[in-house]
Design an enzyme around this catalytic site. Sequence first.
Site, mmCIF file in Angstrom:
data_model
loop_
_atom_site.group_PDB
_atom_site.id
_atom_site.type_symbol
_atom_site.label_atom_id
_atom_site.label_comp_id
_atom_site.label_asym_id
_atom_site.label_seq_id
_atom_site.Cartn_x
_atom_site.Cartn_y
_atom_site.Cartn_z
ATOM 1 N N ARG A 201 0.844 -1.205 0.000
ATOM 2 C CA ARG A 201 0.000 0.000 0.000
ATOM 3 C C ARG A 201 0.874 1.249 0.000
ATOM 4 O O ARG A 201 0.594 2.219 -0.704
ATOM 5 C CB ARG A 201 -0.923 -0.001 1.219
ATOM 6 C CG ARG A 201 -2.034 -1.026 1.122
ATOM 7 C CD ARG A 201 -3.096 -0.803 2.175
ATOM 8 N NE ARG A 201 -2.712 -1.320 3.478
ATOM 9 C CZ ARG A 201 -3.123 -2.491 3.972
ATOM 10 N NH1 ARG A 201 -3.923 -3.260 3.267
ATOM 11 N NH2 ARG A 201 -2.750 -2.881 5.171
ATOM 12 N N ASP A 237 -15.804 -2.114 -4.555
ATOM 13 C CA ASP A 237 -15.921 -3.425 -3.907
ATOM 14 C C ASP A 237 -17.336 -3.923 -4.154
ATOM 15 O O ASP A 237 -18.263 -3.129 -4.338
ATOM 16 C CB ASP A 237 -15.643 -3.328 -2.405
ATOM 17 C CG ASP A 237 -15.230 -4.669 -1.812
ATOM 18 O OD1 ASP A 237 -14.032 -4.884 -1.584
ATOM 19 O OD2 ASP A 237 -16.137 -5.522 -1.580
ATOM 20 N N ASP A 285 -6.243 -5.828 -6.057
ATOM 21 C CA ASP A 285 -5.887 -6.702 -4.927
ATOM 22 C C ASP A 285 -7.055 -7.638 -4.630
ATOM 23 O O ASP A 285 -7.743 -7.487 -3.619
ATOM 24 C CB ASP A 285 -5.528 -5.848 -3.698
ATOM 25 C CG ASP A 285 -5.164 -6.720 -2.501
ATOM 26 O OD1 ASP A 285 -4.700 -7.861 -2.707
ATOM 27 O OD2 ASP A 285 -5.363 -6.269 -1.354
ATOM 28 N N CYS A 325 -2.997 -13.158 -3.685
ATOM 29 C CA CYS A 325 -2.739 -13.752 -2.370
ATOM 30 C C CYS A 325 -3.041 -15.252 -2.395
ATOM 31 O O CYS A 325 -3.214 -15.867 -1.349
ATOM 32 C CB CYS A 325 -3.525 -13.045 -1.276
ATOM 33 S SG CYS A 325 -5.293 -13.101 -1.522
HETATM 34 N N1 SAH Z 1 -7.267 -4.525 -0.784
HETATM 35 C C1 SAH Z 1 -7.811 -4.840 0.517
HETATM 36 C C2 SAH Z 1 -8.155 -6.302 0.677
HETATM 37 C C3 SAH Z 1 -9.073 -6.866 -0.364
HETATM 38 S S1 SAH Z 1 -9.924 -8.292 0.153
HETATM 39 C C4 SAH Z 1 -6.833 -4.382 1.608
HETATM 40 O O1 SAH Z 1 -5.667 -4.100 1.334
HETATM 41 O O2 SAH Z 1 -7.257 -4.320 2.766
HETATM 42 C C5 SAH Z 1 -10.893 -8.678 -1.190
HETATM 43 C C6 SAH Z 1 -12.134 -7.797 -1.362
HETATM 44 O O3 SAH Z 1 -12.671 -8.107 -2.645
HETATM 45 C C7 SAH Z 1 -13.271 -8.048 -0.372
HETATM 46 O O4 SAH Z 1 -13.620 -6.824 0.233
HETATM 47 C C8 SAH Z 1 -14.454 -8.556 -1.227
HETATM 48 O O5 SAH Z 1 -15.709 -8.007 -0.836
HETATM 49 C C9 SAH Z 1 -14.086 -8.035 -2.597
HETATM 50 N N2 SAH Z 1 -14.582 -8.788 -3.756
HETATM 51 C C10 SAH Z 1 -14.619 -10.130 -3.927
HETATM 52 N N3 SAH Z 1 -15.049 -10.436 -5.176
HETATM 53 C C11 SAH Z 1 -15.281 -9.257 -5.809
HETATM 54 C C12 SAH Z 1 -15.722 -8.894 -7.117
HETATM 55 N N4 SAH Z 1 -16.002 -9.829 -8.029
HETATM 56 N N5 SAH Z 1 -15.817 -7.586 -7.419
HETATM 57 C C13 SAH Z 1 -15.531 -6.628 -6.507
HETATM 58 N N6 SAH Z 1 -15.101 -6.915 -5.257
HETATM 59 C C14 SAH Z 1 -14.988 -8.206 -4.904
#
Ligand code: SAH
Length: 382
Positions: A201, A237, A285, A325
Site C-alpha cells: 500500500r 468493492d 488486490d 494472495c
Molecule cells: N485490498 C484490501 C483487501 C481486499 S480483500 C486491503 O488491502 O485491505 C478482497 C475484497 O474483494 C473483499 O472486500 C471482497 O468483498 C471483494 N470482492 C470479492 N469479489 C469481488 C468482485 N467480483 N468484485 C468486486 N469486489 C470483490
Amino acid sequence: MNRKAERRWAAGHPWIFRSDLLERADSPAGAVRVQSAKGRPIGVALWSPKSEISLRMLDRDPLAEIDGAWWHRRIGDAVRRRERVSSVATAYRLVHGEADGCPSLVCDRYGDHVVVQLLSAGIAHFQKEIVDALIDLIDPAGILARNDVPVRTKEGLARTVEALHGQVPREIEVMENGVRYLAAPWDGQKTGAFLDQRENRALAGTVSRGRALDCFSYHGSFALHLARGADSVTALDSSGPALERARANAELNGFGNIDFAEADAFDFLRAAEAAGERYDTVVLDPPAFAKTKQSLPGALRGYKEINLRGMKLLAPGGYLFTASCSFHLSRELFLEMLRDAAADSGRTLALRATTGQPEDHPEILTIPETGYIKGALLQALD
Ligand code: SAH
C-alpha cells in the site's frame, strides 16, 4: 517418522504428515518428543492427533521443555523483530506462525489490543502460556481469539470468537504510514484487517497520481494511500458493508477525494474499457481466486482478465499495482500470467518492482506455506 519426513524436517520444514508417522503418540494434543526412523531423538513438536498435519516442529533440541518460559522467549524474539515496523504502524503482525517458530499461531497487534488465532490442537493446548507471554511482553488492554476459521474443524477444535483477556472493542483505530483506519477485530476479514499488504500500500501510495482506481478495496486500505497523491480515487468493492467502512476511514483522514462504487470488479472493468476510460493509477488486490490447486486454471483466467483490463485502462505513463494472495499461484506463474496479459493488451509495460509480504509477515525460504502474496508494480510506457 519415515525417511522422507526426516529429510523434510532436516531441511527446515516443520510439518510431519499423518502418513509419514511410523508410530503415533498415545498422548492428547500438546507437545511431544520426536524420534527418527532409527529411534534417535530429534526434537520436540506440537502434536495434533486428529489432523493430517500430525506434528509441527517447535524445537530441534529434544530436551527442550515447552513451558511458559519457552513460549515467553519464542514470542519475545518475534516481538523484538517487529521493532522497525512498530515505528511506522500501530497495527502489525507480532507472530507469523511457522515463520516465527510458533507453528499454527497468529498474533496481530491493533494498538493496545492483540488478536490471536490458535490454528491447531497442539497450539490450543498452550493457550494459557501464550496469553501470559503476550500480557507480560505487550501489556495489552485486551486479547481476542478469532478462532472462527474452518481449519480448526480439521483439528477437532470448536470455532469460536472470545476475549481471552481484558476488553476488546468492536472497532479499533490504528495507523499505518500516516494513514488512519478502523480495524474490525470481532468480525472483519482475517483478524480485523489485511495487515499483509502494508508495504504494498505504501508503494502504491508513492506512485499515485491523477485519476486512481482501487478494485477489491474492502475497507479502502489502498484507496486511502492512493488518495494522498491522486486527484480522485474510486474505491470499488462488491460488498456494501465493506464500502461503508471505507467511507468511515476516508472521513477519519479527512479525504474528500474518494468516491465509492459498489460493483462487481469484472463488470466494472469491462464497462470502463468499453467506454474508453483512462486511469493514471490502478490497484488490483483481489481475494484468492485459487483456493485449491485444482482451481488454479480457472483462477488464472480470472487473474488474467482483470489484469488485462487494468492494463488497457492505464493512461500513458500510468501505474498498475497488482497482487495475488493465492498460495497455489507461484511467483513464476503470477509473472507469466502478467506477461500473457501484457502481450494481449497491446501496451508496453515496464516491470518497476516485484514485491511480496511486509517484514512482519516473513516468508521463510524453506517453508513455502509462510508466503502467499505476490505483487508487481507495472508502468505503461505508451
Ligand atoms: N485490498 C484490501 C483487501 C481486499 S480483500 C486491503 O488491502 O485491505 C478482497 C475484497 O474483494 C473483499 O472486500 C471482497 O468483498 C471483494 N470482492 C470479492 N469479489 C469481488 C468482485 N467480483 N468484485 C468486486 N469486489 C470483490
